[in-house]
Scaffold this active site. Structure first.
Site, mmCIF file in Angstrom:
data_model
loop_
_atom_site.group_PDB
_atom_site.id
_atom_site.type_symbol
_atom_site.label_atom_id
_atom_site.label_comp_id
_atom_site.label_asym_id
_atom_site.label_seq_id
_atom_site.Cartn_x
_atom_site.Cartn_y
_atom_site.Cartn_z
ATOM 1 N N HIS A 97 0.832 -1.219 0.000
ATOM 2 C CA HIS A 97 0.000 0.000 0.000
ATOM 3 C C HIS A 97 0.862 1.263 0.000
ATOM 4 O O HIS A 97 0.474 2.275 -0.578
ATOM 5 C CB HIS A 97 -1.020 0.000 1.150
ATOM 6 C CG HIS A 97 -0.475 -0.010 2.529
ATOM 7 N ND1 HIS A 97 -0.236 -1.164 3.235
ATOM 8 C CD2 HIS A 97 -0.118 1.004 3.338
ATOM 9 C CE1 HIS A 97 0.222 -0.854 4.423
ATOM 10 N NE2 HIS A 97 0.323 0.450 4.528
ATOM 11 N N CYS A 182 -30.985 -2.554 -7.696
ATOM 12 C CA CYS A 182 -31.997 -3.341 -6.992
ATOM 13 C C CYS A 182 -33.418 -2.965 -7.399
ATOM 14 O O CYS A 182 -34.378 -3.506 -6.869
ATOM 15 C CB CYS A 182 -31.830 -3.159 -5.493
ATOM 16 S SG CYS A 182 -31.760 -1.431 -5.027
HETATM 17 C C1 PCO Z 1 -28.720 -0.791 -5.305
HETATM 18 N N1 PCO Z 1 -27.445 -0.254 -5.229
HETATM 19 C C2 PCO Z 1 -26.910 0.353 -6.271
HETATM 20 C C3 PCO Z 1 -25.561 1.016 -6.106
HETATM 21 C C4 PCO Z 1 -25.425 2.271 -6.909
HETATM 22 N N2 PCO Z 1 -25.944 2.131 -8.244
HETATM 23 C C5 PCO Z 1 -25.320 2.572 -9.327
HETATM 24 C C6 PCO Z 1 -26.027 2.340 -10.659
HETATM 25 C C7 PCO Z 1 -25.407 1.211 -11.498
HETATM 26 C C8 PCO Z 1 -26.188 1.060 -12.784
HETATM 27 O O1 PCO Z 1 -26.176 2.220 -13.566
HETATM 28 C C9 PCO Z 1 -25.451 -0.097 -10.741
HETATM 29 C C10 PCO Z 1 -23.971 1.556 -11.851
HETATM 30 O O2 PCO Z 1 -27.393 2.084 -10.429
HETATM 31 O O3 PCO Z 1 -24.277 3.160 -9.275
HETATM 32 O O4 PCO Z 1 -27.523 0.351 -7.308
HETATM 33 C C11 PCO Z 1 -29.293 -1.515 -4.437
HETATM 34 S S1 PCO Z 1 -28.435 -2.030 -3.055
#
Ligand code: PCO
Length: 245
Positions: A97, A182
């Site tokens: 690191h 999600c």
């Molecule tokens: C959802 N969590 C997430 C994390 C943040 N999401 C994102 C975008 C992505 C798709 O464009 C996954 C890159 O939605 O940064 O979605 C539920 S824990």
């Protein structure tokens, strides 16, 4: 901040590529790391004969679940916690690191998940990525892109954590509102790849890597020992098999 698109001069007049260390954590947004790296390298070629940046990746164990290796440029260098431990056996050995901190011109944590955000805000350093951040040289820029579910983003602990990091001079590339992985719709998605790259290149403008100004760094010893992961494609494997038969 208003950053002009493609206003990149990542090229160092003395020839060395600017060194981007990209940290990835256990947010599903890590699925975009391949796109982020490939696009950043491609854009750094604009106006230059070859890429003017070199990117290496530090991934947490949880980030590894989300990395789409096929999207990464061939031979991408990914350092993980096991590299930190496998590469050290005696007191003369370099500490990974620390060498990464010396090597890099900029540290970009994209995505920064809720757990690692909380660790950084508290000064915890229990893995390779958080150790890099804890040992970071404040003369160099550190950018972070939060990414998490809206419910986590809206938890009252999040804003103070982000404020702590920005109070140290780390630069936040804010998350955006969209449909999350999600299915929920709300704040917490990682900033768009285009925006992240613009901010990285803008920060690199002010990074001087004049000849003689680099800290001596022993990262090459890790690379030549083969202790870090390089990503190779299926065609490399086929080529290897063909050359063996
Ligand atoms: C959802 N969590 C997430 C994390 C943040 N999401 C994102 C975008 C992505 C798709 O464009 C996954 C890159 O939605 O940064 O979605 C539920 S824990």
């Amino acid at each position: 901040m208003d950053v002009e698109l493609f206003s990149i001069n990542a090229v160092n007049p003395n020839g060395r590529k600017k060194r981007v260390l990209l940290g990835c954590t256990g947010s599903v947004a890590t699925i975009k790391v391949g796109l982020l790296v490939s696009q950043a390298i491609a854009e750094s070629c604009i106006g230059n004969a070859e890429p003017s940046i070199e990117v290496r990746i530090v991934a947490t164990d949880n980030a590894e679940h989300f990395i789409v290796h096929e999207d990464l440029p061939k031979d991408s260098k990914i350092y993980t916690d096991s590299d930190e431990w496998n590469s050290w056996s005696s007191r003369e050995d370099p500490i990974l690191h620390i060498e990464l901190v010396k090597w890099a011109d900029i540290f970009v944590i994209a995505p920064l998940d809720a757990n690692t955000l909380a660790k950084l805000a508290q000064g915890l350093c229990d893995n390779l990525l958080t150790c890099v951040a804890r040992a970071w040289n404040f003369d160099k820029p550190l950018l972070f892109c939060p990414a998490m579910n809206t419910r986590m983003w809206e938890h009252p602990v999040t804003a103070p954590h982000v404020a702590t990091l920005t109070s140290w001079g780390y630069k936040e590339i804010p998350c955006v509102e969209k449909r999350l992985a999600c299915g929920d719709v709300g704040m917490g998605a990682m900033a768009e790849v285009d925006d992240i790259i613009r901010h990285v290149f803008a920060s690199l403008e002010s990074v001087s890597c004049d000849e003689g100004s680099d800290e001596p760094c022993r990262l090459d010893e890790f690379d030549s020992s083969g202790s870090s992961d390089s990503y190779f494609t299926d065609s490399d494997s086929e080529n290897l098999q063909n050359s063996e038969t």
